[in-house]
Structure formats: structure tokens, C-alpha cells
Design a protein around this motif. Structure first.
Motif, PDB file in Angstrom:
ATOM      1  N   GLU A  11     -10.822  28.243 -10.335  1.00 23.11           N
ATOM      2  CA  GLU A  11     -11.965  27.542  -9.760  1.00 23.11           C
ATOM      3  C   GLU A  11     -11.834  27.447  -8.245  1.00 23.11           C
ATOM      4  N   LYS A  12     -12.947  27.124  -7.588  1.00 22.10           N
ATOM      5  CA  LYS A  12     -12.920  26.951  -6.143  1.00 22.10           C
ATOM      6  C   LYS A  12     -12.189  25.664  -5.756  1.00 22.10           C
ATOM      7  N   ALA A  13     -11.626  25.654  -4.580  1.00 25.14           N
ATOM      8  CA  ALA A  13     -10.920  24.468  -4.095  1.00 25.14           C
ATOM      9  C   ALA A  13     -11.907  23.350  -3.792  1.00 25.14           C
ATOM     10  N   ASP A  14     -11.509  22.138  -4.116  1.00 27.65           N
ATOM     11  CA  ASP A  14     -12.318  20.946  -3.856  1.00 27.65           C
ATOM     12  C   ASP A  14     -11.618  20.161  -2.753  1.00 27.65           C
ATOM     13  N   VAL A  15     -12.280  20.013  -1.608  1.00 28.61           N
ATOM     14  CA  VAL A  15     -11.633  19.433  -0.426  1.00 28.61           C
ATOM     15  C   VAL A  15     -12.183  18.036  -0.140  1.00 28.61           C
ATOM     16  N   GLY A  16     -11.295  17.095   0.067  1.00 28.79           N
ATOM     17  CA  GLY A  16     -11.666  15.746   0.471  1.00 28.79           C
ATOM     18  C   GLY A  16     -10.764  15.291   1.606  1.00 28.79           C
ATOM     19  N   PHE A  17     -10.999  14.075   2.081  1.00 28.14           N
ATOM     20  CA  PHE A  17     -10.198  13.533   3.180  1.00 28.14           C
ATOM     21  C   PHE A  17      -9.963  12.047   2.922  1.00 28.14           C
ATOM     22  N   GLU A  18      -8.754  11.595   3.203  1.00 22.59           N
ATOM     23  CA  GLU A  18      -8.395  10.196   2.973  1.00 22.59           C
ATOM     24  C   GLU A  18      -7.968   9.537   4.278  1.00 22.59           C
ATOM     25  N   VAL A  19      -8.425   8.301   4.461  1.00 26.04           N
ATOM     26  CA  VAL A  19      -7.971   7.477   5.590  1.00 26.04           C
ATOM     27  C   VAL A  19      -7.630   6.100   5.025  1.00 26.04           C
ATOM     28  N   ASN A  20      -6.405   5.675   5.227  1.00 25.31           N
ATOM     29  CA  ASN A  20      -5.952   4.384   4.714  1.00 25.31           C
ATOM     30  C   ASN A  20      -5.492   3.514   5.876  1.00 25.31           C
ATOM     31  N   TYR A  21      -6.167   2.358   6.041  1.00 24.40           N
ATOM     32  CA  TYR A  21      -5.852   1.418   7.111  1.00 24.40           C
ATOM     33  C   TYR A  21      -5.089   0.236   6.505  1.00 24.40           C
ATOM     34  N   ASN A  22      -4.065  -0.232   7.205  1.00 23.59           N
ATOM     35  CA  ASN A  22      -3.234  -1.307   6.669  1.00 23.59           C
ATOM     36  C   ASN A  22      -2.958  -2.363   7.731  1.00 23.59           C
ATOM     37  N   PHE A  23      -3.116  -3.630   7.328  1.00 27.15           N
ATOM     38  CA  PHE A  23      -2.852  -4.771   8.209  1.00 27.15           C
ATOM     39  C   PHE A  23      -2.002  -5.775   7.425  1.00 27.15           C
ATOM     40  N   HIS A  24      -0.840  -6.144   7.966  1.00 25.72           N
ATOM     41  CA  HIS A  24       0.051  -7.042   7.234  1.00 25.72           C
ATOM     42  C   HIS A  24       0.649  -8.106   8.156  1.00 25.72           C
ATOM     43  N   TYR A  25       0.907  -9.269   7.568  1.00 31.51           N
ATOM     44  CA  TYR A  25       1.656 -10.335   8.228  1.00 31.51           C
ATOM     45  C   TYR A  25       2.941 -10.537   7.433  1.00 31.51           C
ATOM     46  N   MET A  26       4.082 -10.294   8.072  1.00 31.43           N
ATOM     47  CA  MET A  26       5.371 -10.435   7.408  1.00 31.43           C
ATOM     48  C   MET A  26       5.939 -11.820   7.696  1.00 31.43           C
ATOM     49  N   VAL A  27       6.302 -12.541   6.641  1.00 29.87           N
ATOM     50  CA  VAL A  27       6.786 -13.911   6.772  1.00 29.87           C
ATOM     51  C   VAL A  27       8.112 -13.921   7.525  1.00 29.87           C
ATOM     52  N   SER A  28       8.278 -14.899   8.410  1.00 29.59           N
ATOM     53  CA  SER A  28       9.438 -14.970   9.297  1.00 29.59           C
ATOM     54  C   SER A  28      10.759 -14.838   8.543  1.00 29.59           C
ATOM     55  N   GLY A  29      11.614 -13.939   9.035  1.00 24.52           N
ATOM     56  CA  GLY A  29      12.954 -13.799   8.506  1.00 24.52           C
ATOM     57  C   GLY A  29      13.049 -13.186   7.131  1.00 24.52           C
ATOM     58  N   THR A  30      11.980 -12.550   6.646  1.00 28.89           N
ATOM     59  CA  THR A  30      11.976 -11.975   5.302  1.00 28.89           C
ATOM     60  C   THR A  30      11.268 -10.625   5.324  1.00 28.89           C
ATOM     61  N   ARG A  31      11.230  -9.973   4.161  1.00 28.18           N
ATOM     62  CA  ARG A  31      10.385  -8.798   3.977  1.00 28.18           C
ATOM     63  C   ARG A  31       9.145  -9.158   3.154  1.00 28.18           C
ATOM     64  N   ASN A  32       8.948 -10.417   2.882  1.00 23.04           N
ATOM     65  CA  ASN A  32       7.739 -10.863   2.178  1.00 23.04           C
ATOM     66  C   ASN A  32       6.537 -10.728   3.110  1.00 23.04           C
ATOM     67  N   PHE A  33       5.397 -10.303   2.566  1.00 22.39           N
ATOM     68  CA  PHE A  33       4.227 -10.204   3.423  1.00 22.39           C
ATOM     69  C   PHE A  33       2.934 -10.456   2.664  1.00 22.39           C
ATOM     70  N   LEU A  34       1.899 -10.729   3.451  1.00 19.51           N
ATOM     71  CA  LEU A  34       0.513 -10.773   2.993  1.00 19.51           C
ATOM     72  C   LEU A  34      -0.237  -9.719   3.793  1.00 19.51           C
ATOM     73  N   GLY A  35      -1.196  -9.033   3.160  1.00 16.94           N
ATOM     74  CA  GLY A  35      -1.882  -8.019   3.923  1.00 16.94           C
ATOM     75  C   GLY A  35      -3.111  -7.467   3.242  1.00 16.94           C
TER      76      GLY A  35
END
Length: 294
Positions: A209-233
Motif C-alpha cells: 500500500e501507499k505510505a500514509d504520512v502524518g506529523f506529531e507535535v507534543n507540548y509539555n509543561f510541568h511543575y516539579m515539587v521542590s527536592g523531589t521528582r514528583n510533578f504536576l503537568g
């Protein structure tokens, strides 16, 4: 009366000063904790190549930490559910990622999709259950700037697409390939705020079959809790295909359960997608050998 008023004002001023002092003390303690934790992650006591601490998205995750160091490794097990109006889609995956060399990450993943029919729907209403593919990937961090708290990486994901489960053994197991080169750009703002962009084309080519072409863009925004790797985002997944764009918002949080075990919880909120409802996703992250405190 005047004395009482003066005493009240004096007491209130003292209370405000005390509260401000405590607030300043807590702020300083948080800053010190952040500095110690970031130093522990980026500048360990033994000589290792530079690395900047970044928050990693939970749904479309990275192949390995940006600036990965040789010997790092991680197991992921994840489960998800998406309301597709006429049926429910259940997702599961198992993946292993590791760094054989500094700044080079490799990954092997097995993603599954299972479907549950709604009342009144038929088997034709939903795709067939399947092991989606055998997915292999690589990622190389070509820039680590400690001065700018910035990392840049190039990567490539190759998926060997598999036929539906009910067709396995009756025909060829593989039905095509997906080619997905990508670029990652991440920056930490101060100690707590993180931004990351993950983008690239996705080319699906079924045999004959013919190729099916798409494009992805993923934006990420996070707040990491002080002194940890825990985050909200918030992870924003955008797909551009056939001149149309679809977007899904994925609020998320990551919580450390032990020094080498974390859990990520994600919600899915489709934007202007009448055929898709709310969804959820859970990722369990295990890092053998990880020793940093978080």
C-alpha cells in the motif's frame, strides 16, 4: 481603649512579622532542598558527563532521560482506557529502556490494544484486538547546556506492525512498518518549571500500500515539587494528518513511591473530537539501581 488598640496593633504587627519570617525560612529551605537535589542528579560525587534534570512526559515518553548516562535503565508497565463512543479501547504496554553509552538511549516496547463493545454495537464497530507492534527506538542527546538548563536530542522509533490476534498463525505476522524520526527540545526554568517539545513525522507503510504520512507535535509543561521528582503537568498531544489537526490534553502527575519506583497518572481530554470521550492512563516506572533521594 487607646491602650487596647495599640496593644492589638502591636500584636498584629508581631504576628505578621513572625508569619513573614516563617514564610521566608520555608522558601529558603525549599531553595536549598532544590539545589541539593539538582546537584545530586546533575553533579554526583563521581566524575560523570554533564546532565540537566528535566521532567519527562508520561503518555508519549522519551526513550531515555535527556543526557542519559551509561548504565541507566528503566522498566515501564502501563495501562490505559479511552472512551471511543461506540466501544471502549484498553491499552497496555511493557517497555524496557537503557543507556549503553553516555547520552544514548535504547528502547524495546510491546504495546497492546483490546476493545470492548457497547450495547447495540457490533464487532465491525471497533478494531480487532491486537499486539500493535514490536517497537524499537533510539535517542541521542547531542546538546546538554548546564548554563542554559537546556537539552536537545534526536531520536528514531521503528515499529514492525503486527496483524490482529485472531489472524496470527493464519497469515504473515507482520503487516507493515511505521517510521518515526523525532526531535526533543527541553528547558528547565529555575528549579521547578519545565518545558519540553517532542515533534516529528510519522510514516505508516503497510505492505503493498501507499505510505500514509502524518506529523506529531507534543507540548509539555510541568511543575516539579521542590527536592523531589514528583510533578504536576500538562501534556498536549497534537496530530496533523490529511490537512486536519486533532488535539488531546493530558493533565498528569508523577509520584515517587520508593527511591527507584514511581507511578504516573494521566487523564485524556480530547478537543473537538466527536468520536472520542475522556480517557485515563497509568504508568508504573521502575529504575533498577537508582539511588537518588526524591
Amino acid at each position: 481603649m487607646k491602650k487596647i488598640l495599640l496593644l492589638t496593633l502591636a500584636g498584629w504587627a508581631h504576628l505578621c512579622a513572625y508569619a513573614q519570617e516563617n514564610s521566608d525560612t520555608l522558601r529558603i529551605q525549599r531553595q536549598q532542598l532544590d539545589s541539593l537535589f539538582i546537584d545530586e542528579m546533575e553533579q554526583p560525587t563521581i566524575a560523570l558527563r554533564p546532565k540537566v534534570l528535566h521532567a519527562e512526559p508520561l503518555y508519549i515518553d522519551l526513550i531515555r532521560d535527556l543526557g542519559a548516562r551509561k548504565g541507566e535503565k528503566e522498566w515501564n508497565v502501563a495501562f490505559g482506557m479511552q472512551d471511543m463512543r461506540k466501544y471502549d479501547e484498553f491499552q497496555a504496554l511493557v517497555e524496557y529502556e537503557w543507556a549503553p553509552l553516555d547520552r544514548l538511549g535504547l528502547e524495546v516496547e510491546l504495546p497492546f490494544s483490546l476493545y470492548s463493545f457497547r450495547d447495540g454495537s457490533t464487532e465491525a464497530s471497533a478494531p480487532a484486538n491486537r499486539l500493535e507492534s514490536l517497537k524499537v527506538a533510539t535517542q541521542y542527546t547531542f546538546l546538554v547546556s548546564e548554563r542554559l538548563n537546556t537539552s536537545l536530542a534526536l531520536g528514531y522509533i521503528h515499529e514492525f506492525e503486527l496483524v490482529d490476534l485472531k489472524k496470527l498463525g493464519k497469515e504473515d505476522a507482520f503487516k507493515g512498518n511505521i517510521f518515526n524520526p523525532f526531535l526533543v527540545a527541553a528547558k528547565r526554568w529555575g528549579s521547578n518549571y519545565h518545558t519540553l517539545i517532542y515533534t516529528g513525522p510519522k510514516i505508516e507503510k503497510a505492505y503493498g500500500e501507499k505510505a500514509d504520512v502524518g506529523f506529531e507535535v507534543n507540548y509539555n509543561f510541568h511543575y516539579m515539587v521542590s527536592g523531589t521528582r514528583n510533578f504536576l503537568g500538562l501534556e498536549v498531544n497534537q496530530e496533523i494528518h490529511g490537512g486536519k489537526s486533532t488535539t488531546t490534553l493530558r493533565p498528569q502527575m508523577r509520584v515517587g513511591l520508593a527511591h527507584n519506583l514511581m507511578i504516573g497518572i494521566v487523564s485524556a481530554i480530547p478537543v473537538s473530537q466527536p468520536d472520542a470521550g475522556l480517557g485515563s492512563f497509568l504508568r508504573i516506572i521502575y529504575e533498577p539501581g537508582f539511588r537518588a533521594v526524591h
